[in-house]
Design a protein around this motif. Structure first.
Motif, PDB file in Angstrom:
ATOM      1  N   TYR A   8       0.845  -1.196   0.000  1.00  0.00           N
ATOM      2  CA  TYR A   8       0.000   0.000   0.000  1.00  0.00           C
ATOM      3  C   TYR A   8       0.874   1.238   0.000  1.00  0.00           C
ATOM      4  N   TRP A   9       0.347   2.308  -0.577  1.00  0.00           N
ATOM      5  CA  TRP A   9       1.095   3.552  -0.691  1.00  0.00           C
ATOM      6  C   TRP A   9       0.117   4.710  -0.550  1.00  0.00           C
ATOM      7  N   GLN A  10       0.515   5.706   0.215  1.00  0.00           N
ATOM      8  CA  GLN A  10      -0.296   6.913   0.361  1.00  0.00           C
ATOM      9  C   GLN A  10       0.524   8.106  -0.114  1.00  0.00           C
ATOM     10  N   THR A  11      -0.158   9.018  -0.807  1.00  0.00           N
ATOM     11  CA  THR A  11       0.499  10.233  -1.281  1.00  0.00           C
ATOM     12  C   THR A  11      -0.471  11.393  -1.171  1.00  0.00           C
ATOM     13  N   ASP A  12       0.068  12.569  -0.996  1.00  0.00           N
ATOM     14  CA  ASP A  12      -0.750  13.773  -0.860  1.00  0.00           C
ATOM     15  C   ASP A  12      -0.680  14.596  -2.143  1.00  0.00           C
ATOM     16  N   TYR A  13      -1.804  15.169  -2.510  1.00  0.00           N
ATOM     17  CA  TYR A  13      -1.902  16.071  -3.653  1.00  0.00           C
ATOM     18  C   TYR A  13      -2.429  17.403  -3.151  1.00  0.00           C
ATOM     19  N   THR A  14      -1.856  18.504  -3.643  1.00  0.00           N
ATOM     20  CA  THR A  14      -2.376  19.816  -3.265  1.00  0.00           C
ATOM     21  C   THR A  14      -3.633  20.139  -4.067  1.00  0.00           C
ATOM     22  N   ASN A  15      -3.770  19.542  -5.256  1.00  0.00           N
ATOM     23  CA  ASN A  15      -4.980  19.647  -6.071  1.00  0.00           C
ATOM     24  C   ASN A  15      -5.499  18.236  -6.307  1.00  0.00           C
ATOM     25  N   TYR A  16      -6.768  18.129  -6.588  1.00  0.00           N
ATOM     26  CA  TYR A  16      -7.338  16.812  -6.874  1.00  0.00           C
ATOM     27  C   TYR A  16      -6.559  16.211  -8.042  1.00  0.00           C
ATOM     28  N   PRO A  17      -6.089  14.956  -7.926  1.00  0.00           N
ATOM     29  CA  PRO A  17      -5.246  14.379  -8.975  1.00  0.00           C
ATOM     30  C   PRO A  17      -5.973  14.291 -10.314  1.00  0.00           C
ATOM     31  N   SER A  18      -5.246  14.561 -11.367  1.00  0.00           N
ATOM     32  CA  SER A  18      -5.834  14.535 -12.706  1.00  0.00           C
ATOM     33  C   SER A  18      -5.966  13.087 -13.190  1.00  0.00           C
ATOM     34  N   GLU A  19      -6.761  12.919 -14.213  1.00  0.00           N
ATOM     35  CA  GLU A  19      -6.939  11.596 -14.808  1.00  0.00           C
ATOM     36  C   GLU A  19      -5.610  11.075 -15.346  1.00  0.00           C
ATOM     37  N   GLU A  20      -4.784  11.957 -15.912  1.00  0.00           N
ATOM     38  CA  GLU A  20      -3.482  11.558 -16.440  1.00  0.00           C
ATOM     39  C   GLU A  20      -2.569  11.051 -15.332  1.00  0.00           C
ATOM     40  N   ASP A  21      -2.561  11.756 -14.191  1.00  0.00           N
ATOM     41  CA  ASP A  21      -1.734  11.317 -13.058  1.00  0.00           C
ATOM     42  C   ASP A  21      -2.161   9.934 -12.581  1.00  0.00           C
ATOM     43  N   LEU A  22      -3.467   9.729 -12.453  1.00  0.00           N
ATOM     44  CA  LEU A  22      -3.966   8.444 -11.977  1.00  0.00           C
ATOM     45  C   LEU A  22      -3.714   7.337 -13.000  1.00  0.00           C
ATOM     46  N   ASN A  23      -3.798   7.661 -14.289  1.00  0.00           N
ATOM     47  CA  ASN A  23      -3.511   6.665 -15.318  1.00  0.00           C
ATOM     48  C   ASN A  23      -2.049   6.230 -15.282  1.00  0.00           C
ATOM     49  N   LYS A  24      -1.131   7.179 -15.026  1.00  0.00           N
ATOM     50  CA  LYS A  24       0.293   6.836 -14.919  1.00  0.00           C
ATOM     51  C   LYS A  24       0.526   5.858 -13.770  1.00  0.00           C
ATOM     52  N   LEU A  25      -0.133   6.108 -12.644  1.00  0.00           N
ATOM     53  CA  LEU A  25       0.004   5.192 -11.509  1.00  0.00           C
ATOM     54  C   LEU A  25      -0.584   3.826 -11.851  1.00  0.00           C
ATOM     55  N   GLY A  26      -1.695   3.807 -12.570  1.00  0.00           N
ATOM     56  CA  GLY A  26      -2.307   2.554 -12.984  1.00  0.00           C
ATOM     57  C   GLY A  26      -1.399   1.754 -13.906  1.00  0.00           C
ATOM     58  N   GLU A  27      -0.677   2.427 -14.789  1.00  0.00           N
ATOM     59  CA  GLU A  27       0.264   1.748 -15.684  1.00  0.00           C
ATOM     60  C   GLU A  27       1.404   1.104 -14.907  1.00  0.00           C
ATOM     61  N   MET A  28       1.729   1.659 -13.749  1.00  0.00           N
ATOM     62  CA  MET A  28       2.787   1.096 -12.907  1.00  0.00           C
ATOM     63  C   MET A  28       2.248   0.000 -11.990  1.00  0.00           C
TER      64      MET A  28
END
Length: 67
Positions: A8-28
């Protein structure tokens, strides 16, 4: 019965994460579990004042695959 293991991993975003950011994490291999907004208090030592800022904490998981 085969038991799956996850990390498990937790990370903080100052803005709501974009779809592109979440897709990059999904690819990993990371799967988004939840995003929780919370307010964090910061202190500005130069002005000797504090302020609050909305932060988004995301929790992700991915399966640990033994090779």
């Amino acid at each position: 019965m085969i038991m799956k293991k996850f990390e498990y991993w937790q990370t903080d975003y100052t803005n709501y994460p974009s779809e592109e950011d979440l897709n990059k994490l999904g690819e990993m291999g990371w799967e988004l579990i939840c995003i929780e907004p919370f307010e964090k208090r910061f202190f500005d030592y130069d002005f000797e004042s504090s302020y609050t800022k909305k932060i988004y904490k995301s929790t992700l998981k991915r399966e640990i695959i033994n090779s």
